[in-house]
Design a protein around this motif. Structure first.
Motif, mmCIF file in Angstrom:
data_model
loop_
_atom_site.group_PDB
_atom_site.id
_atom_site.type_symbol
_atom_site.label_atom_id
_atom_site.label_comp_id
_atom_site.label_asym_id
_atom_site.label_seq_id
_atom_site.Cartn_x
_atom_site.Cartn_y
_atom_site.Cartn_z
ATOM 1 N N ARG A 156 17.209 -20.434 -3.693
ATOM 2 C CA ARG A 156 16.500 -19.499 -4.566
ATOM 3 C C ARG A 156 15.127 -20.040 -4.958
ATOM 4 N NH1 ARG A 156 21.843 -18.024 -8.070
ATOM 5 N NH2 ARG A 156 22.484 -16.197 -6.848
ATOM 6 N N SER A 159 12.645 -19.517 -2.281
ATOM 7 C CA SER A 159 12.174 -18.137 -2.269
ATOM 8 C C SER A 159 11.153 -17.890 -3.384
ATOM 9 C CB SER A 159 13.355 -17.167 -2.408
ATOM 10 O OG SER A 159 14.165 -17.200 -1.258
ATOM 11 N N THR A 160 11.358 -18.538 -4.543
ATOM 12 C CA THR A 160 10.374 -18.430 -5.620
ATOM 13 C C THR A 160 9.052 -19.056 -5.214
ATOM 14 O OG1 THR A 160 12.126 -18.480 -7.292
ATOM 15 C CG2 THR A 160 9.896 -19.011 -8.027
ATOM 16 N N LEU A 163 7.070 -16.775 -3.203
ATOM 17 C CA LEU A 163 6.343 -15.766 -3.967
ATOM 18 C C LEU A 163 4.981 -16.299 -4.383
ATOM 19 C CD1 LEU A 163 6.126 -13.114 -5.565
ATOM 20 C CD2 LEU A 163 7.317 -14.258 -7.449
ATOM 21 N N VAL A 285 6.156 -11.942 1.321
ATOM 22 C CA VAL A 285 6.549 -12.300 -0.038
ATOM 23 C C VAL A 285 7.672 -11.394 -0.540
ATOM 24 C CG1 VAL A 285 5.770 -12.384 -2.429
ATOM 25 C CG2 VAL A 285 4.322 -13.306 -0.618
ATOM 26 N N GLN A 289 11.429 -12.523 -1.651
ATOM 27 C CA GLN A 289 12.035 -12.293 -2.966
ATOM 28 C C GLN A 289 13.359 -11.548 -2.861
ATOM 29 O OE1 GLN A 289 10.797 -13.796 -5.883
ATOM 30 N NE2 GLN A 289 9.935 -14.735 -4.065
ATOM 31 N N GLY A 292 15.777 -14.269 -2.030
ATOM 32 C CA GLY A 292 16.132 -15.161 -3.128
ATOM 33 C C GLY A 292 16.875 -14.484 -4.265
ATOM 34 N N LYS A 293 16.505 -13.242 -4.584
ATOM 35 C CA LYS A 293 17.088 -12.576 -5.747
ATOM 36 C C LYS A 293 18.356 -11.793 -5.427
ATOM 37 C CE LYS A 293 13.557 -13.938 -8.209
ATOM 38 N NZ LYS A 293 13.696 -15.055 -9.174
#
Length: 431
Positions: A156, A159-160, A163, A285, A289, A292-293
Motif C-alpha cells: 500500500r 502505491s501511495t 501517487l 497514478v 491508487q 493500493g486502496k
C-alpha cells in the motif's frame, strides 16, 4: 523481529498512553516520511520528463542526430542503474542518511553543469554523473520503506508513493514546456538544480535514520557481493526483479520515443505533447491508487500483477498494429489511447513487483532495492537507443520494443515466479 510491527513506523520505545496529541504525532511523522520519500522517488522522473519537451530543441542546438541526443537519456538512466549497486550496499552498512546526502549534493552540482554543457558529448557525460548521484534517492527511498513497513502495508505504501512520484511526470513536462516559452533547454536544467537543492534541504530537516546500528552490515565489498549473489540465487526474487525490469523498459521506450513520435511524426506542439504525457501519467497514478486502496489485501498481488502485464501486452500489440499501418493512417488519437492504456497498466505492474520482491528480503533491503533498480534502469537504458534506430519518422521501433519487453516480462513472471505454486522460503534470511 523485535520492535517491529507490520505497517507501523518503527519506534525505539513503547508508545505513550493514547491522547489526541500522541495519536496525531505518529500520523504527522508518517506524513513527513511519505512526503520526503515521495520527493526522492519523484526526482528521477523530474530529471527525465521535464527535459523531454526540449529533446528536439537540444537536437537542433547541437546539430546532432536524434539518436545521439537520446543518449543523454540513456546516460542518465545507466548512471541511475549503476549508482544503485554502490549506494544500496553502502546504505546497508552506514545507514540511509549519509549516502543519501552525499548523493544529493553531487546531483545538484552535476545538474548545474548540465545547464552549461557546450557540446552534446559533454552533456551525455554529465548526465551520467547526474544519474549516478540521483541513484541515491531511488534506492534509499525503497530501502526506507522496507525498514518501516512489511507485507500488505508495504504494498500500500508503494502505491501511495506512486501517487506522489506519479505527479512528477504529470507536472514535469508541463513545467518543461512552459520553461521553453521563456528560455531555452538550459533553463530546464537550472530549474532542476533548484528542485534538487530544495529536496536536499528537506532531507536534512525531516528524514531521520531508519536503519539502527545493530541491523547494519559490517562487511566490505566482498560481503556486499555475497549478499547480492544470495539474493540473485532466490529464483522468485530474481523473477520479480526481471519482470519489473522488462515492464519498466516498455515504459521507458515510451518515455524516450514519445517526444519524437508525438511532435515530429504527428506534428503536435511541445505543449500538446506535455498535456498528453501528463494525461498518461494521470492514468498510471489512478490505477496505482486503485491497486493500493482497493485491490491490495483483497486480491493476491500476483493476480493484480498478472492482469497488469496482460493489459500492457495487449496495448503494445495494438500499438504495433496501428503504427505499422495495418489499420491505415490512424492519426494521433488512437495511438495516444494505446499509450494511455499501456501507461495506466504500469500502475499494477510496478508497485506489485517491488513489494513482492522486497517481502523476501528483510535482511538486505538496501542491496535488494539496488538490484531491483539497477535491473530496471539497465534494461531501460538498452531500450532507449533501440526506439530511434530506424530514424525519427516512424513509431514502429517504439511499438516493437514495447511488445518485446512486455512479452519478456510475462515470460519471467510465469517461468521464474510461478505464481500458481507454493513459494519456497528465501535463502539467507539473515545477514
Amino acid at each position: 523481529m523485535p520492535g517491529r510491527e507490520p505497517g507501523r513506523i518503527r519506534t525505539a520505545e513503547p508508545p505513550p498512553p493514547p491522547s489526541p496529541t500522541a495519536a496525531a504525532a505518529p500520523r504527522r511523522a508518517a506524513l513527513l516520511v511519505t512526503l520526503v520519500l515521495g520527493g526522492l522517488t519523484a526526482l528521477p522522473p523530474l530529471s527525465m520528463d521535464m527535459y523531454l519537451p526540449a529533446l528536439p530543441a537540444v537536437t537542433e542546438s547541437f546539430g546532432a542526430h536524434a539518436a545521439t541526443v537520446q543518449l543523454t537519456l540513456t546516460a542518465c538512466l545507466a548512471g541511475m542503474a549503476l549508482g544503485q549497486l554502490v549506494v544500496g550496499p553502502m546504505s546497508d552498512r552506514w545507514g540511509r542518511r549519509r549516502p543519501l546526502l552525499i548523493g544529493m549534493a553531487v546531483y545538484v552540482a552535476a545538474t548545474a553543469v548540465c545547464a552549461l554543457a557546450p557540446t552534446a558529448e559533454l552533456l551525455i557525460a554529465v548526465r551520467l554523473v547526474q544519474g549516478l548521484a540521483g541513484a541515491a534517492g531511488i534506492v534509499i527511498a525503497r530501502a526506507v520503506v522496507r525498514d518501516l513497513y512489511d507485507g500488505v502495508e508495504m504494498a500500500r505504501f508503494f502505491s501511495t508513493l506512486m501517487l506522489i512520484s506519479g505527479a512528477a511526470p504529470i507536472i514535469a513536462p508541463l513545467i518543461g514546456g512552459q520553461v521553453l516559452r521563456v528560455t531555452d533547454w538550459r533553463g530546464v536544467f537550472l530549474v532542476l538544480t533548484g528542485v534538487g537543492l530544495l529536496l536536499t534541504l528537506v532531507v536534512v530537516a525531516w528524514l531521520k535514520e531508519t536503519l539502527p546500528p545493530e541491523r547494519r552490515h559490517t562487511g566490505g565489498v566482498g560481503q556486499a557481493l555475497r549478499t547480492m549473489r544470495g539474493l540473485l540465487a532466490d529464483r522468485v526474487f530474481t523473477g520479480y526483479m526481471l519482470t519489473g525490469g522488462f515492464a519498466f523498459a516498455a515504459l521507458f521506450a515510451y518515455i524516450s520515443a514519445s517526444p519524437f513520435v508525438v511532435q515530429e511524426i504527428y506534428g503536435a506542439s511541445p505543449q500538446t505533447f506535455s498535456l498528453l504525457f501528463g494525461l498518461n501519467s494521470v492514468g498510471l497514478v489512478a490505477v496505482g491508487q486503485i491497486n493500493g486502496k482497493l485491490l491490495v489485501g483483497r486480491i493476491a498481488l500476483d493476480k493484480a500483477l498478472g492482469f497488469g502485464l496482460a493489459v500492457i501486452t495487449l496495448a503494445a500489440t495494438a500499438l504495433l498494429l496501428m503504427t505499422s499501418g495495418v489499420f491505415g493512417d490512424v492519426g494521433l488519437a488512437p495511438v495516444a489511447a494505446g499509450l494511455f492504456t499501456l501507461m495506466s497498466a504500469m500502475g499494477l505492474a510496478m508497485p506489485n513487483t517491488n513489494a513482492s520482491a522486497l517481502m523476501r528480503t528483510p535482511h538486505a533491503a538496501g542491496s535488494a532495492s539496488a538490484l531491483l533498480g539497477t535491473s530496471s534502469f539497465l534494461v531501460g537504458a538498452l531500450a532507449s537507443p533501440l526506439v530511434g534506430i530506424a530514424g525519427e519518422h516512424t513509431a514502429v521501433p517504439m511499438a516493437v520494443v514495447q511488445l518485446g519487453c512486455a512479452l519478456a516480462a510475462v515470460a519471467c513472471f510465469l517461468l521464474l515466479c510461478r505464481p500458481w505454486q507454493p513459494r519456497p522460503e528465501p535463502s539467507g534470511a539473515h545477514p
